[in-house]
Design a protein around this motif. Structure first.
Motif, mmCIF file in Angstrom:
data_model
loop_
_atom_site.group_PDB
_atom_site.id
_atom_site.type_symbol
_atom_site.label_atom_id
_atom_site.label_comp_id
_atom_site.label_asym_id
_atom_site.label_seq_id
_atom_site.Cartn_x
_atom_site.Cartn_y
_atom_site.Cartn_z
ATOM 1 N N PRO A 110 3.790 1.498 10.581
ATOM 2 C CA PRO A 110 4.557 2.685 10.174
ATOM 3 C C PRO A 110 3.579 3.804 9.836
ATOM 4 O O PRO A 110 2.363 3.615 9.931
ATOM 5 N N SER A 111 4.095 4.954 9.459
ATOM 6 C CA SER A 111 3.203 6.074 9.150
ATOM 7 C C SER A 111 2.333 5.749 7.927
ATOM 8 O O SER A 111 2.764 5.054 7.009
ATOM 9 N N ALA A 112 1.093 6.267 7.954
ATOM 10 C CA ALA A 112 0.103 5.906 6.937
ATOM 11 C C ALA A 112 0.172 6.851 5.742
ATOM 12 O O ALA A 112 -0.771 7.577 5.446
ATOM 13 N N ASN A 113 1.317 6.818 5.065
ATOM 14 C CA ASN A 113 1.482 7.652 3.873
ATOM 15 C C ASN A 113 2.210 6.850 2.813
ATOM 16 O O ASN A 113 2.937 5.903 3.123
ATOM 17 N N ALA A 114 2.041 7.256 1.561
ATOM 18 C CA ALA A 114 2.799 6.628 0.489
ATOM 19 C C ALA A 114 4.272 6.951 0.690
ATOM 20 O O ALA A 114 4.622 8.000 1.250
ATOM 21 N N ILE A 167 4.804 14.388 15.278
ATOM 22 C CA ILE A 167 6.120 13.844 14.920
ATOM 23 C C ILE A 167 6.259 12.430 15.465
ATOM 24 O O ILE A 167 5.632 12.066 16.452
ATOM 25 N N GLU A 168 7.105 11.659 14.800
ATOM 26 C CA GLU A 168 7.238 10.248 15.133
ATOM 27 C C GLU A 168 7.926 10.039 16.478
ATOM 28 O O GLU A 168 8.667 10.902 16.957
ATOM 29 N N SER A 169 7.687 8.839 17.021
ATOM 30 C CA SER A 169 8.176 8.521 18.364
ATOM 31 C C SER A 169 9.699 8.603 18.461
ATOM 32 O O SER A 169 10.423 8.348 17.504
ATOM 33 N N ALA A 195 0.833 -1.211 0.000
ATOM 34 C CA ALA A 195 0.000 0.000 0.000
ATOM 35 C C ALA A 195 0.863 1.254 0.000
ATOM 36 O O ALA A 195 0.554 2.230 -0.692
ATOM 37 N N LYS A 196 1.944 1.254 0.752
ATOM 38 C CA LYS A 196 2.813 2.438 0.829
ATOM 39 C C LYS A 196 3.708 2.581 -0.402
ATOM 40 O O LYS A 196 4.272 3.650 -0.637
ATOM 41 N N GLY A 197 3.869 1.482 -1.155
ATOM 42 C CA GLY A 197 4.770 1.522 -2.300
ATOM 43 C C GLY A 197 6.200 1.726 -1.870
ATOM 44 O O GLY A 197 6.995 2.358 -2.555
ATOM 45 N N ILE A 237 5.110 13.054 3.227
ATOM 46 C CA ILE A 237 5.288 13.334 4.653
ATOM 47 C C ILE A 237 4.247 12.608 5.492
ATOM 48 O O ILE A 237 3.191 12.217 5.012
ATOM 49 N N SER A 238 4.566 12.464 6.777
ATOM 50 C CA SER A 238 3.708 11.695 7.666
ATOM 51 C C SER A 238 2.373 12.406 7.884
ATOM 52 O O SER A 238 2.332 13.616 8.066
ATOM 53 N N PRO A 239 1.282 11.650 7.862
ATOM 54 C CA PRO A 239 -0.054 12.230 7.947
ATOM 55 C C PRO A 239 -0.483 12.495 9.391
ATOM 56 O O PRO A 239 -0.298 11.661 10.265
HETATM 57 MG MG MG Z 1 7.085 7.494 7.699
#
Ligand code: MG
Ligand code: AMP
Length: 303
Positions: free
Chosen positions: A140-144, A177-179, A52-54, A148-150
């Motif tokens: 992981p973050s839900a973006n292609a 921002i990510e953990s 899905a993320k490619g 950038i992270s959603p």
């Molecule tokens: Mg990410």
């Protein structure tokens, strides 16, 4: 595929839990960013995150669990890691610890490493999904890949619409921002990624920020590996794909999700076999094949 966006309610979480148990990835808010969650015990479900993320390469994914007890069933916590967990969980801190043998985490989650990144999230939607599915969730973050992270459901929809079945809309992710990631696997604690939680330099002495995933470097088999092999030489363990069969086959039917889900298990099997070398049949470069070939090239060119 049509992507449903549902507000965070008991009903939408029940639907998300059903999808998770059916091996589908679901986007869900956490306190950091929106995550794309899948059952961490189901290798094909995790491969679908990559699809899905490619994403053109595999890196270890963070596993979300409801509480410290669940984390301790998956990873081995030293005293210093336990102390950080008590201080900061639930919250935006990921601890990389040794993976327990038999914990049931799919090898694609850790990208073949003997360590695992664990986190107890502080968000009611992610906690509800952990409860509804009863599974540890790789997310992981839900973006292609490359975007950038959603931090909102609409960002997820813009990036992954048509590629995932469901987005749970829980409003804006608070932190954005990510953990923070801290490694506790050998030697002193190491700060692997800066984030919302400030880990003081003392606590993470010897730390230098490293690029993501580099702590234990990437998993690679210890034997020489030959790419695009049509047949095995006598001293080679052949990992087949599709009609090129071998000692094992990534996917006899040529399915790239299945191939990705088996990649690290078969590399470990090849490494453990009596054969001195490893050969791998050609894998097409389309879709998940790009990530598979990226990992195989790194394994072939290891120093
Ligand atoms: Mg990410
Ligand atoms: P994310 O994309 O936010 O899920 O973060 C994934 C990152 O967590 C990876 O790129 C690594 O930096 C880190 N990570 C997760 N698991 C491990 C692990 N077993 N060993 C080292 N780093 C890890």
């Amino acid at each position: 595929m049509e992507t449903q966006v549902l507000p965070f309610t008991d009903d939408s979480i029940a639907e998300a839990g059903r999808l998770i148990l059916a091996g589908e990835p679901v986007a869900v808010p956490t306190e950091t960013v929106y995550g794309l969650a899948a059952d961490a015990t189901n290798a094909e479900a995790v491969a679908r995150i990559y699809e899905a993320k490619g994403r053109p390469s595999f890196n270890p994914l963070i596993v979300h669990v409801p509480d410290l007890a669940a984390a301790q069933r998956i990873g081995e916590f030293r005293d210093d890691a336990l102390e950080l967990a008590h201080q900061h969980w639930p919250g935006p801190l990921t601890l990389v610890v040794r993976l327990r043998a038999g914990a049931g985490i799919a090898s694609i989650v850790t990208a073949g490493l003997p360590t695992v990144g664990l986190r107890v999230p502080d968000h009611p939607a992610m906690q509800a999904l952990l409860g509804a599915s009863g599974r540890p969730l790789a997310a992981p973050s839900a973006n292609a890949s490359g975007s950038i992270s959603p931090t909102r459901a609409e960002h997820v929809l813009r990036s992954l619409g048509g590629r995932i079945p469901l987005v749970i809309d829980g409003g804006a992710a608070r932190r954005g921002i990510e953990s923070t990631i801290v490694g506790a696997t050998g030697g002193p604690l190491r700060l692997l990624r800066r984030g919302p939680i400030e880990i003081d330099a003392e606590a993470a002495s010897g730390a230098g920020i490293e690029s993501p995933g580099q702590m234990a470097s990437h998993y690679a088999p210890s034997k020489p590996l030959r790419l695009r092999a049509e047949a095995a030489e006598p001293d080679e363990y052949l990992i087949g794909f599709g009609v090129i069969d071998g000692d094992a086959n990534l996917s006899p039917g040529g399915d790239l999700v299945e191939a990705a889900s088996r990649l690290f298990d078969l590399l470990h099997s090849a490494d453990a076999s009596p054969k001195a070398r490893i050969a791998v049949a050609p894998v097409p470069d389309a879709g998940l094949g790009a990530a598979i070939n990226d990992r195989l090239r790194r394994a072939a060119h290891r120093a």
